[in-house]
Design a protein around this motif. Structure first.
Motif: not given
Ligand SMILES: Nc1ncnc2c1ncn2[C@@H]1O[C@H](COP(=O)(O)OP(=O)(O)OP(=O)(O)O)[C@@H](O)[C@H]1O
Length: 271
Positions: A253-271
């Motif tokens: 179960c992913v909450g809003v906070e973890e959802g944001i963390m996932e977005l940030l993680k994806r962006s840092s991996e793509e950068a």
């Protein structure tokens, strides 16, 4: 929901040549009236953005509108700011200063703010005598002095204990609900205020998400991890697979906070 803050094509570079840092890179987003967040990790451009909003620095390009008006045309007394590291004289008396700012802005709501932010017992103290938690309460109260239309709060929960954090949060919600003040919280952490109307997430000077209303709730996910497939927010498909004899290895179960963390993680991996 009506738009509160619109930024379009905002860019800001510090320095020149090899040492140039592009703090904001063509940033465009919209926040709505209500309670909103500008989120981002350290160095993502939040302080640069709030300095532009406060008129302390100018962007190299782009435009900011508040409630449809260009920033420079919006009445300055109708915008309150609480900066993370303020430059305030240590001898300022808490109650007096809130009253002076409120009166200058046209409406003395200092007594209300002193109650709302739990400042009664320190109202005769000087700013320099306050603990960090009370300094923060005072700064947030000051941003609301005179009841401006919109208030920007830079890291309003930084360095405060859990009680101060809850009281500041409650105060923000009360003022938004009862007085209709629009509030934008600028922070590197997401504090799960139950009612959030919009948010923008910055990373490396760029917008990686701009979510409004129900889109924020879509960050919440239920994820079934099967050996050869990951099923997200699709109960029907998960049931189909289970009925076909496949067993999920895990259910997350992913909450809003973890959802944001996932977005940030994806962006840092793509950068
Ligand atoms: N005056 C300045 N001169 C040069 N570079 C700067 C200046 N101010 C900020 N920067 C750089 O611009 C980028 C964005 O910084 P900014 O302070 O806006 O981010 P932030 O998200 O507020 O970070 P933090 O949470 O650490 O305050 C960073 O790489 C920072 O080092």
């Amino acid at each position: 929901m009506r738009s509160l803050l619109e930024c379009s094509g905002l860019s800001k570079t510090y320095g020149r040549g090899k040492s140039a840092v592009r703090a904001l890179d063509n940033v465009s987003f919209t926040l709505t009236e209500g309670i909103s967040y500008i989120l981002g990790p350290n160095g993502s451009g939040k302080s640069t953005l709030i300095k532009i909003l406060a008129g302390l620095i100018r962007p190299d390009s782009g435009e900011v509108r508040i409630k449809g008006l260009p920033l420079g045309e919006y009445p300055p007394k109708q915008i309150g700011f609480a900066f993370e590291k303020p430059v305030l004289h240590p001898r300022l008396v808490v109650g007096e200063h809130i009253r002076d700012v409120a009166t200058y802005r046209g409406e003395d709501n200092s007594e209300d703010l002193i109650q709302i932010f739990g400042l009664d017992w320190v109202k005769n103290k000087r700013f320099g005598e306050l603990s960090m938690g009370y300094k923060r309460r005072f700064l947030v109260a000051l941003a609301f002095a005179g009841l401006p239309d919109v208030v920007f709060l830079d890291e309003p929960f930084s360095n405060v204990d859990i009680v101060a954090k809850m009281e500041i949060m409650e105060g923000i919600k009360t003022l938004q609900r009862e007085k209709g003040t629009d509030v934008v919280i600028v922070s590197h952490v997401f504090d799960n205020i139950p009612k959030i109307d919009s948010m923008v997430v910055l990373y490396g000077g760029k917008v990686i998400a701009n979510l409004i209303g129900d889109e924020i709730r879509l960050l919440r996910k239920v994820r079934f991890i099967f050996p050869d497939e990951v099923v997200e927010n699709d109960l029907k498909r998960a049931v189909q697979l289970i009925q076909a004899g496949k067993e999920p290895k895990a259910v997350e179960c992913v909450g809003v906070e973890e959802g944001i963390m996932e977005l940030l993680k994806r962006s840092s991996e793509e950068a």
